[in-house]
Design an enzyme around this catalytic site. Structure first.
Site, PDB file in Angstrom:
ATOM      1  N   SER A  86     -10.177 -21.826  -5.653  1.00  0.00           N
ATOM      2  CA  SER A  86      -9.822 -20.653  -5.586  1.00  0.00           C
ATOM      3  C   SER A  86     -10.757 -19.616  -6.394  1.00  0.00           C
ATOM      4  CB  SER A  86      -8.541 -20.902  -6.334  1.00  0.00           C
ATOM      5  OG  SER A  86      -8.580 -21.295  -7.576  1.00  0.00           O
TER       6      SER A  86
ATOM      7  N   THR B  55      16.020  17.799  10.335  1.00  0.00           N
ATOM      8  CA  THR B  55      16.617  16.669  10.622  1.00  0.00           C
ATOM      9  C   THR B  55      16.327  16.044  12.098  1.00  0.00           C
ATOM     10  OG1 THR B  55      18.756  17.690  11.385  1.00  0.00           O
ATOM     11  CG2 THR B  55      18.563  17.105   8.946  1.00  0.00           C
ATOM     12  N   HIS B  56      16.007  14.970  12.428  1.00  0.00           N
ATOM     13  CA  HIS B  56      15.562  14.291  13.530  1.00  0.00           C
ATOM     14  C   HIS B  56      14.383  15.277  14.058  1.00  0.00           C
ATOM     15  CE1 HIS B  56      19.826  13.287  14.111  1.00  0.00           C
ATOM     16  NE2 HIS B  56      20.252  14.240  13.497  1.00  0.00           N
TER      17      HIS B  56
ATOM     18  N   SER C 102     -15.043  15.198  14.091  1.00  0.00           N
ATOM     19  CA  SER C 102     -15.215  14.447  15.362  1.00  0.00           C
ATOM     20  C   SER C 102     -16.509  14.516  15.571  1.00  0.00           C
ATOM     21  CB  SER C 102     -14.150  14.841  16.541  1.00  0.00           C
ATOM     22  OG  SER C 102     -14.788  14.384  17.794  1.00  0.00           O
TER      23      SER C 102
ATOM     24  N   LYS D 227     -12.431  19.366  15.414  1.00  0.00           N
ATOM     25  CA  LYS D 227     -11.650  18.834  15.066  1.00  0.00           C
ATOM     26  C   LYS D 227     -11.739  18.758  13.482  1.00  0.00           C
ATOM     27  CE  LYS D 227      -8.880  16.019  16.754  1.00  0.00           C
ATOM     28  NZ  LYS D 227      -9.207  14.756  17.265  1.00  0.00           N
TER      29      LYS D 227
ATOM     30  N   GLU E 137      -3.957   9.283   7.084  1.00  0.00           N
ATOM     31  CA  GLU E 137      -3.781   8.344   8.053  1.00  0.00           C
ATOM     32  C   GLU E 137      -4.050   7.067   7.321  1.00  0.00           C
ATOM     33  OE1 GLU E 137      -5.237   9.936  12.180  1.00  0.00           O
ATOM     34  OE2 GLU E 137      -6.439  10.670  10.533  1.00  0.00           O
TER      35      GLU E 137
ATOM     36  N   TYR F  48       5.398 -27.066  -9.264  1.00  0.00           N
ATOM     37  CA  TYR F  48       4.110 -26.674  -8.815  1.00  0.00           C
ATOM     38  C   TYR F  48       3.708 -27.477  -7.566  1.00  0.00           C
ATOM     39  CZ  TYR F  48      -0.821 -25.277  -8.260  1.00  0.00           C
ATOM     40  OH  TYR F  48      -1.885 -24.707  -7.669  1.00  0.00           O
TER      41      TYR F  48
HETATM   42  N1  ARG Z   1      -6.334 -22.981  -9.049  1.00  0.00           N
HETATM   43  C1  ARG Z   1      -5.042 -23.417  -9.155  1.00  0.00           C
HETATM   44  C2  ARG Z   1      -4.162 -22.165  -8.550  1.00  0.00           C
HETATM   45  O1  ARG Z   1      -4.353 -21.371  -8.623  1.00  0.00           O
HETATM   46  C3  ARG Z   1      -4.687 -23.763 -10.659  1.00  0.00           C
HETATM   47  C4  ARG Z   1      -3.676 -24.533 -10.838  1.00  0.00           C
HETATM   48  C5  ARG Z   1      -4.043 -25.991 -10.031  1.00  0.00           C
HETATM   49  N2  ARG Z   1      -2.986 -26.974 -10.422  1.00  0.00           N
HETATM   50  C6  ARG Z   1      -3.200 -28.310 -10.171  1.00  0.00           C
HETATM   51  N3  ARG Z   1      -2.279 -28.922 -10.289  1.00  0.00           N
HETATM   52  N4  ARG Z   1      -3.985 -28.484  -9.064  1.00  0.00           N
HETATM   53  O2  ARG Z   1      -2.721 -22.620  -8.495  1.00  0.00           O
END
Ligand code: ARG
Length: 478
Positions: free
Chosen positions: A31, A163-164, A285, A291, A298, A325
């Protein structure tokens, strides 16, 4: 740690593993590509944890202080951009710990006593979300301020109220702008609620069950600015409500922005012509020289999809996920980072648009006068001057509208004789309520569009927002 160690077998958790992760595992597992963003929070959390471990005698004072020095050094390397993040170390937590080991040696191994990455990541992420809430709240306030200042300026600028999307009754442009100030205030209320509810510290819940070490969770909670520690270790590591709540609140905010963006887009068209935006906020444009496209508005309108998408995405990550977890929860970060940063940008862009927009009072007034927008005023006159029941008055006003429409004129252009042909008791006084100015000025009920109301409301907001902002120099000028 050698590079080959890093690549083949994670030295931090790899004790029971005899071989390293497969190439595909190395692709899907890390991560660090996104959670590096949590580095300052991660280090703050580790600083607090190490301090508490030292205070409680769980690690000795010398180790606690060398951990603190090492963490500070890592923070400055990260701030300076000289830290080299390793994907083999998976995430921010292990990147920090591995570098700490390089810097201070075996004492680094004591930092993870009585905690887990599960409570660590929950705490880091809560700190990030809390910081973002504070930022979004400030940005909403700046937008409110820009709107209130403009509203004061345009307190008696008449425009059609719709409205509308059909011309309904005249209102003032200031009144319309203040509607968004109200919405943003509710948005801020939702952010503040989420902040209050989420401000409990998960650190010390450890992996899921708490710890046998004599830690002081109140101490770490206080050091990190939380109101108290979380009360249930399982909930602590599996809760992501704080992220969902801010995404839900943020979705409502960006929905508000999208409605305003849509109005701006309509109003800058030559067909409406109510507003002009400067060159700074429009694009041309490549083929059509005439334009002026309102791209910023937008894009704000379109960003809504990403933010609601993040809410939906995270909801589905959490749906039916058993306690506590699971690695699924690593998927919580990217949508939250993207959505909150997107919202922050959208708020800044909208504030800039509000400051930039130039209303055209002539075009607005002209539009307000079309579409028989004072027909309700006419009906109200019949009620108050001729004591007619409102239903009858509504019917007569409708017939007068039809008469004007067939003659191709406005209500105020009918002659008294023409009016009397439909209702003989009508007299000259009727003409005093048919102008758009008269119409808006008469709407003095609390919350109504009368310029005197709008001026007072806008002044109140300006005063309130100025006071709230205080004299913090880091806020900069509005
Ligand atoms: N990189 C992990 C996350 O973002 C951290 C926690 C990892 N925990 C584990 N038990 N592998 O969730």
């Amino acid at each position: 740690m050698s590079e080959s160690d890093k690549e083949s077998n994670n030295v931090i958790w790899g004790g029971r593993f005899s071989s390293g992760p497969s190439a595909i595992m190395q692709e899907i597992n890390p991560s660090i590509d996104f959670d590096w963003k949590l580095f300052a929070h991660d280090i703050a959390v580790s600083r607090a944890h190490a301090f508490m471990l030292g205070e409680r005698g769980i690690i000795d004072a010398a180790d606690a202080s060398s951990i603190a020095i090492g963490l500070d050094r890592i923070l400055s390397e990260m701030n300076a951009g000289t830290f080299s993040f390793s994907r083999a170390l998976e995430d921010i937590h292990m990147n920090v710990e591995a570098r700490l080991t390089e810097l201070i040696g075996p004492a680094a191994g004591r930092l993870h006593t009585a905690r887990s990455r599960n409570d660590q990541v929950a705490t880091d992420f809560k700190l990030y979300v809390r910081d973002m809430i504070d930022r979004l709240n400030t940005q909403c306030r700046r937008l409110q301020w820009a709107l209130a200042v403009k509203a004061l300026d345009c307190a008696d600028m008449v425009m059609p109220g719709f409205t509308h999307l059909q011309s309904a009754q005249p209102v003032t442009f200031g009144h319309h702008l203040l509607a968004y100030v109200e919405m943003l205030h509710r948005d801020r209320g939702r952010f503040s609620d989420a902040r209050r509810r989420g401000n409990e510290c998960p650190l010390g819940a450890a992996a899921l069950a708490g710890t046998s070490f004599p830690i002081d969770r109140y101490m770490t909670a206080e050091l990190l600015g939380f109101d108290r520690p979380t009360a249930n270790s399982l909930d602590s590591v599996s809760d992501r409500d704080f992220a969902l709540e801010v995404l839900a609140a943020g979705t409502i905010t960006v929905l508000h922005l999208s409605r305003f963006a849509e109005e701006i887009i309509l109003w800058v068209t030559p067909q409406f012509g109510f507003l002009k935006l400067s060159d700074a906020f429009t694009t041309g444009s490549s083929i059509m020289p005439q334009k002026r496209n309102p791209d910023a508005a937008e894009l704000i309108r379109a960003k809504t999809g990403r933010i609601l998408g993040a809410f939906t995405g995270l909801s589905l990550v959490l749906k039916a996920l058993p306690l506590s977890y699971s690695k699924d929860m690593q998927e919580d970060k990217e949508p939250v980072f993207d959505a909150l940063e997107t919202l922050s940008l959208a708020l800044c862009a909208m504030t800039a648009l509000v400051k930039d927009m130039q209303p055209d009072p002539v075009a607005m007034r002209r539009a307000a006068m079309s579409g028989f927008s004072t027909a309700t005023d006419l009906a109200d006159w019949l009620v108050s001057r001729l004591s007619m029941p409102f239903r009858d008055a509504h019917h007569i006003a409708g017939r007068l509208v039809a008469l004007a429409e067939s003659g191709g004129v406005g209500l105020q252009d009918l002659s008294l004789a023409q009016m009397q042909s439909i209702e003989p008791c009508i007299n000259e006084d009727i003409f005093s309520v048919l102008s758009v100015e008269q119409s808006v000025s008469s709407r003095i009920s609390y919350g109504g569009t009368a310029p005197e109301n709008v001026r007072k409301m806008a002044e109140n907001w300006c005063e309130f927002l100025k006071e709230e902002r205080g004299s913090d120099p880091s806020e900069g000028p509005y």
